[in-house]
Design a protein around this motif. Structure first.
Motif, PDB file in Angstrom:
ATOM      1  N   PRO A  71      48.507  25.914  41.813  1.00  0.00           N
ATOM      2  CA  PRO A  71      47.630  26.465  41.009  1.00  0.00           C
ATOM      3  C   PRO A  71      46.869  27.554  42.090  1.00  0.00           C
ATOM      4  N   LEU A  72      46.103  28.726  41.526  1.00  0.00           N
ATOM      5  CA  LEU A  72      45.419  29.279  42.478  1.00  0.00           C
ATOM      6  C   LEU A  72      43.868  29.575  41.748  1.00  0.00           C
ATOM      7  N   PRO A  73      43.140  29.767  42.566  1.00  0.00           N
ATOM      8  CA  PRO A  73      41.597  29.850  42.185  1.00  0.00           C
ATOM      9  C   PRO A  73      41.594  31.235  41.282  1.00  0.00           C
ATOM     10  N   ALA A  74      40.601  30.988  40.371  1.00  0.00           N
ATOM     11  CA  ALA A  74      40.353  31.989  39.373  1.00  0.00           C
ATOM     12  C   ALA A  74      38.968  32.360  39.248  1.00  0.00           C
ATOM     13  N   LEU A  75      38.782  33.819  38.647  1.00  0.00           N
ATOM     14  CA  LEU A  75      37.633  34.365  38.437  1.00  0.00           C
ATOM     15  C   LEU A  75      37.410  34.925  37.004  1.00  0.00           C
ATOM     16  N   ALA A  76      36.415  34.878  36.250  1.00  0.00           N
ATOM     17  CA  ALA A  76      35.989  35.428  35.040  1.00  0.00           C
ATOM     18  C   ALA A  76      35.090  36.694  35.519  1.00  0.00           C
ATOM     19  N   VAL A  77      35.507  37.964  34.986  1.00  0.00           N
ATOM     20  CA  VAL A  77      34.746  39.100  35.594  1.00  0.00           C
ATOM     21  C   VAL A  77      34.319  40.007  34.511  1.00  0.00           C
ATOM     22  N   SER A  78      33.206  40.496  34.658  1.00  0.00           N
ATOM     23  CA  SER A  78      32.661  41.404  33.587  1.00  0.00           C
ATOM     24  C   SER A  78      31.698  42.259  33.981  1.00  0.00           C
ATOM     25  N   GLY A  79      31.173  43.259  33.243  1.00  0.00           N
ATOM     26  CA  GLY A  79      30.161  44.048  33.515  1.00  0.00           C
ATOM     27  C   GLY A  79      30.587  45.571  34.005  1.00  0.00           C
ATOM     28  N   PRO A  80      29.883  46.463  34.136  1.00  0.00           N
ATOM     29  CA  PRO A  80      28.377  46.596  33.879  1.00  0.00           C
ATOM     30  C   PRO A  80      27.827  46.620  32.286  1.00  0.00           C
ATOM     31  N   PHE A  81      26.722  46.671  32.011  1.00  0.00           N
ATOM     32  CA  PHE A  81      26.396  46.424  30.516  1.00  0.00           C
ATOM     33  C   PHE A  81      26.601  47.960  30.236  1.00  0.00           C
ATOM     34  N   GLY A  82      27.160  47.772  28.958  1.00  0.00           N
ATOM     35  CA  GLY A  82      27.801  48.983  28.381  1.00  0.00           C
ATOM     36  C   GLY A  82      28.853  49.490  28.858  1.00  0.00           C
ATOM     37  N   ALA A  83      29.836  49.015  29.838  1.00  0.00           N
ATOM     38  CA  ALA A  83      30.871  49.381  29.958  1.00  0.00           C
ATOM     39  C   ALA A  83      32.063  48.573  29.632  1.00  0.00           C
ATOM     40  N   VAL A  84      33.387  48.803  29.883  1.00  0.00           N
ATOM     41  CA  VAL A  84      34.566  48.096  29.267  1.00  0.00           C
ATOM     42  C   VAL A  84      35.402  47.868  30.380  1.00  0.00           C
ATOM     43  N   LYS A  85      36.277  46.793  30.164  1.00  0.00           N
ATOM     44  CA  LYS A  85      37.251  46.299  31.262  1.00  0.00           C
ATOM     45  C   LYS A  85      38.101  47.259  31.999  1.00  0.00           C
ATOM     46  N   GLU A  86      38.079  48.441  31.492  1.00  0.00           N
ATOM     47  CA  GLU A  86      39.112  49.501  32.126  1.00  0.00           C
ATOM     48  C   GLU A  86      38.340  50.208  33.288  1.00  0.00           C
ATOM     49  N   GLN A  87      37.062  49.716  33.175  1.00  0.00           N
ATOM     50  CA  GLN A  87      36.055  50.416  34.494  1.00  0.00           C
ATOM     51  C   GLN A  87      36.020  49.418  35.495  1.00  0.00           C
ATOM     52  N   SER A  88      34.632  49.309  35.870  1.00  0.00           N
ATOM     53  CA  SER A  88      34.468  48.657  37.070  1.00  0.00           C
ATOM     54  C   SER A  88      34.823  47.138  37.243  1.00  0.00           C
ATOM     55  N   SER A  89      34.695  46.355  35.948  1.00  0.00           N
ATOM     56  CA  SER A  89      35.036  44.866  36.055  1.00  0.00           C
ATOM     57  C   SER A  89      36.823  45.045  36.284  1.00  0.00           C
ATOM     58  N   GLY A  90      37.458  45.825  35.536  1.00  0.00           N
ATOM     59  CA  GLY A  90      38.799  45.701  36.054  1.00  0.00           C
ATOM     60  C   GLY A  90      39.208  46.138  37.367  1.00  0.00           C
ATOM     61  N   LEU A  91      38.442  47.018  38.040  1.00  0.00           N
ATOM     62  CA  LEU A  91      38.445  47.370  39.662  1.00  0.00           C
ATOM     63  C   LEU A  91      38.324  46.024  40.363  1.00  0.00           C
ATOM     64  N   TYR A  92      37.271  45.412  39.955  1.00  0.00           N
ATOM     65  CA  TYR A  92      37.075  44.008  40.655  1.00  0.00           C
ATOM     66  C   TYR A  92      38.227  43.241  40.454  1.00  0.00           C
ATOM     67  N   ALA A  93      38.729  42.850  39.235  1.00  0.00           N
ATOM     68  CA  ALA A  93      39.550  41.987  39.019  1.00  0.00           C
ATOM     69  C   ALA A  93      40.906  42.436  39.780  1.00  0.00           C
ATOM     70  N   ASN A  94      41.178  43.470  39.808  1.00  0.00           N
ATOM     71  CA  ASN A  94      42.579  44.010  40.255  1.00  0.00           C
ATOM     72  C   ASN A  94      42.431  43.770  41.787  1.00  0.00           C
ATOM     73  N   GLU A  95      41.236  43.919  42.413  1.00  0.00           N
ATOM     74  CA  GLU A  95      41.283  43.785  43.797  1.00  0.00           C
ATOM     75  C   GLU A  95      41.059  42.306  44.298  1.00  0.00           C
ATOM     76  N   PHE A  96      40.608  41.411  43.540  1.00  0.00           N
ATOM     77  CA  PHE A  96      40.721  40.140  43.757  1.00  0.00           C
ATOM     78  C   PHE A  96      42.046  39.475  43.465  1.00  0.00           C
ATOM     79  N   ALA A  97      42.794  39.866  42.576  1.00  0.00           N
ATOM     80  CA  ALA A  97      44.023  39.483  42.344  1.00  0.00           C
ATOM     81  C   ALA A  97      45.035  40.009  43.369  1.00  0.00           C
ATOM     82  N   ARG A  98      44.653  41.076  44.027  1.00  0.00           N
ATOM     83  CA  ARG A  98      45.459  41.538  45.268  1.00  0.00           C
ATOM     84  C   ARG A  98      45.239  40.665  46.687  1.00  0.00           C
ATOM     85  N   ARG A  99      44.041  40.012  46.557  1.00  0.00           N
ATOM     86  CA  ARG A  99      43.728  38.862  47.630  1.00  0.00           C
ATOM     87  C   ARG A  99      44.026  37.584  47.109  1.00  0.00           C
ATOM     88  N   GLY A 100      44.855  37.219  46.067  1.00  0.00           N
ATOM     89  CA  GLY A 100      45.291  35.922  45.907  1.00  0.00           C
ATOM     90  C   GLY A 100      44.778  35.181  44.485  1.00  0.00           C
TER      91      GLY A 100
END
Length: 375
Positions: free
Chosen positions: A85-114
């Motif tokens: 089992p791995l640690p997990a993060l719920a990621v969202s934002g900015p206000f008025g943005a969608v998951k294909e923008q900043s929150s996805g970039l953050y999620a992608n980077e965190f997944a790269r880190r495990g």
């Protein structure tokens, strides 16, 4: 233009009323857009995303329901060949943005880190459900984070005792509020935090006078009658600016279609992300349209941060740019709960830099924080 007017984000010029809409425009429906065409092309070239998927990360489109029965659309980012089992993060934002923008970039980077990371569209926005489009609710958006935790905790690869939240900009207040009420969220970090309740009800740096606050309430109340009579929902400024005569002056767009020559610095930085190929996305409210005009009503009624003391003994890490107009939000929260909340100030960074400038976003520091607090 006054700096605080820009946080409206801009006052309407001879256009105090807006057309009404019941649904989002279709992809590419916006016409006369100077900055969007190249942005849409770049996003399309990346599969609709404004960033490239890391070669060591797998992304899967998923859906789950919140406790109000609204279907939330999300992308699940998982390290390839990872064993749980791995640690997990719920990621969202900015206000008025969608998951294909900043929150996805953050999620992608965190997944790269495990980490297993879930980037989601808040209810009523993007690909998520909700009959009325592009209406914001501090209550339901807070619930969306807990619903994301529900989903993550049911994944076999996730250690449900090591789930945290990462939020950007306007969803940061909801992430902190969710964590204060949901002890399953073991740690929470924010970037370029905005307290949307404070912003909408008091203006940037609390500049609204008591009289101006009443004018905003009266404006929203009148708009309720207009919407009820028409059976539609007007698109208007969610942070209501005032004109030179002291009257409310909402616009039918968050950002202008083209950048005025005399645009203030804050409008410029938002435009540079949402309205250019850097961050444009056709489902993003900030890229294409505006929120429903009565959205601020619930933010007047639902103050975020009220129970931030309930986060302890769990921890929060707030990241803000040294040059960000929003920096004071993070500083004020940290001052309110100094034993629970740590603050990182990023030199030479403005508010929007922390959306996607990976050379400025302190991912090493965020990784260190979650490694320690999701242990």
């Amino acid at each position: 233009m006054e700096r605080r007017k820009a946080l409206g984000l801009f006052a309407a010029t001879g256009a105090g009323t807006a057309a009404s809409f019941t649904a989002l425009p279709s992809f590419g429906a916006e016409s006369g857009r100077a900055a969007g065409a190249t942005g849409q092309g770049k996003a399309a070239a990346k599969g609709g995303y404004t960033f490239a998927l890391d070669k060591n990360v797998k992304r899967t489109s998923v859906r789950f329901n919140n406790r109000y029965g609204i279907e939330v659309a999300a992308d699940l980012y998982v390290p390839k060949n990872a064993r749980g089992p791995l640690p997990a993060l719920a990621v969202s934002g900015p206000f008025g943005a969608v998951k294909e923008q900043s929150s996805g970039l953050y999620a992608n980077e965190f997944a790269r880190r495990g980490y297993v990371a879930l980037a989601f569209d808040p209810s009523f926005t993007g690909e998520s459900g909700g009959t009325v489009r592009d209406v914001a609710s501090p209550d339901i958006y807070t619930e969306d984070f807990s619903a994301a935790v529900d989903f993550l905790g049911l994944q076999r690869i996730v250690d449900r005792e090591r789930i945290g939240a990462q939020a950007v900009c306007g969803l940061s207040g909801m992430a902190l509020t969710a964590a204060a009420a949901d002890s399953r969220i073991k740690a929470v970090a924010t970037a370029s935090m905005y307290d949307m309740s404070r912003s909408m009800s008091r203006g940037h740096e609390d500049y609204y006078t008591r009289e101006q606050r009443q004018k905003v309430v009266d404006h929203l109340s009148r708009q309720r009658w207009i919407d009820a009579e028409k059976g539609t929902y007007a698109r208007l400024s969610h942070e209501v600016p005032f004109d030179e005569n002291g009257n409310v002056a909402p616009s039918s767009r968050v950002l202008p279609k083209t950048l005025p020559a005399d645009a203030d610095p804050i409008t410029k930085i938002f435009f540079d992300y949402y309205r250019t190929e850097r961050g444009y996305h056709p489902r993003s409210i900030n890229s294409t349209t505006a929120w429903t005009g009565t959205t601020p009503m619930s933010f007047f009624a639902f103050p975020l941060m009220t129970n931030i003391d309930m986060l302890a003994p769990r921890k929060a890490l707030l990241v803000a740019g040294a040059d960000a107009h929003s920096r004071y939000y993070s500083e004020d929260v940290q001052a309110k709960a100094p034993d629970t909340v740590d603050l990182v100030i990023v030199p030479d960074a403005d508010h929007v830099d922390l959306y996607d400038r990976k050379n400025l976003i302190p991912f090493d520091r965020l990784d260190e924080f979650f490694t320690k607090n999701l242990a």
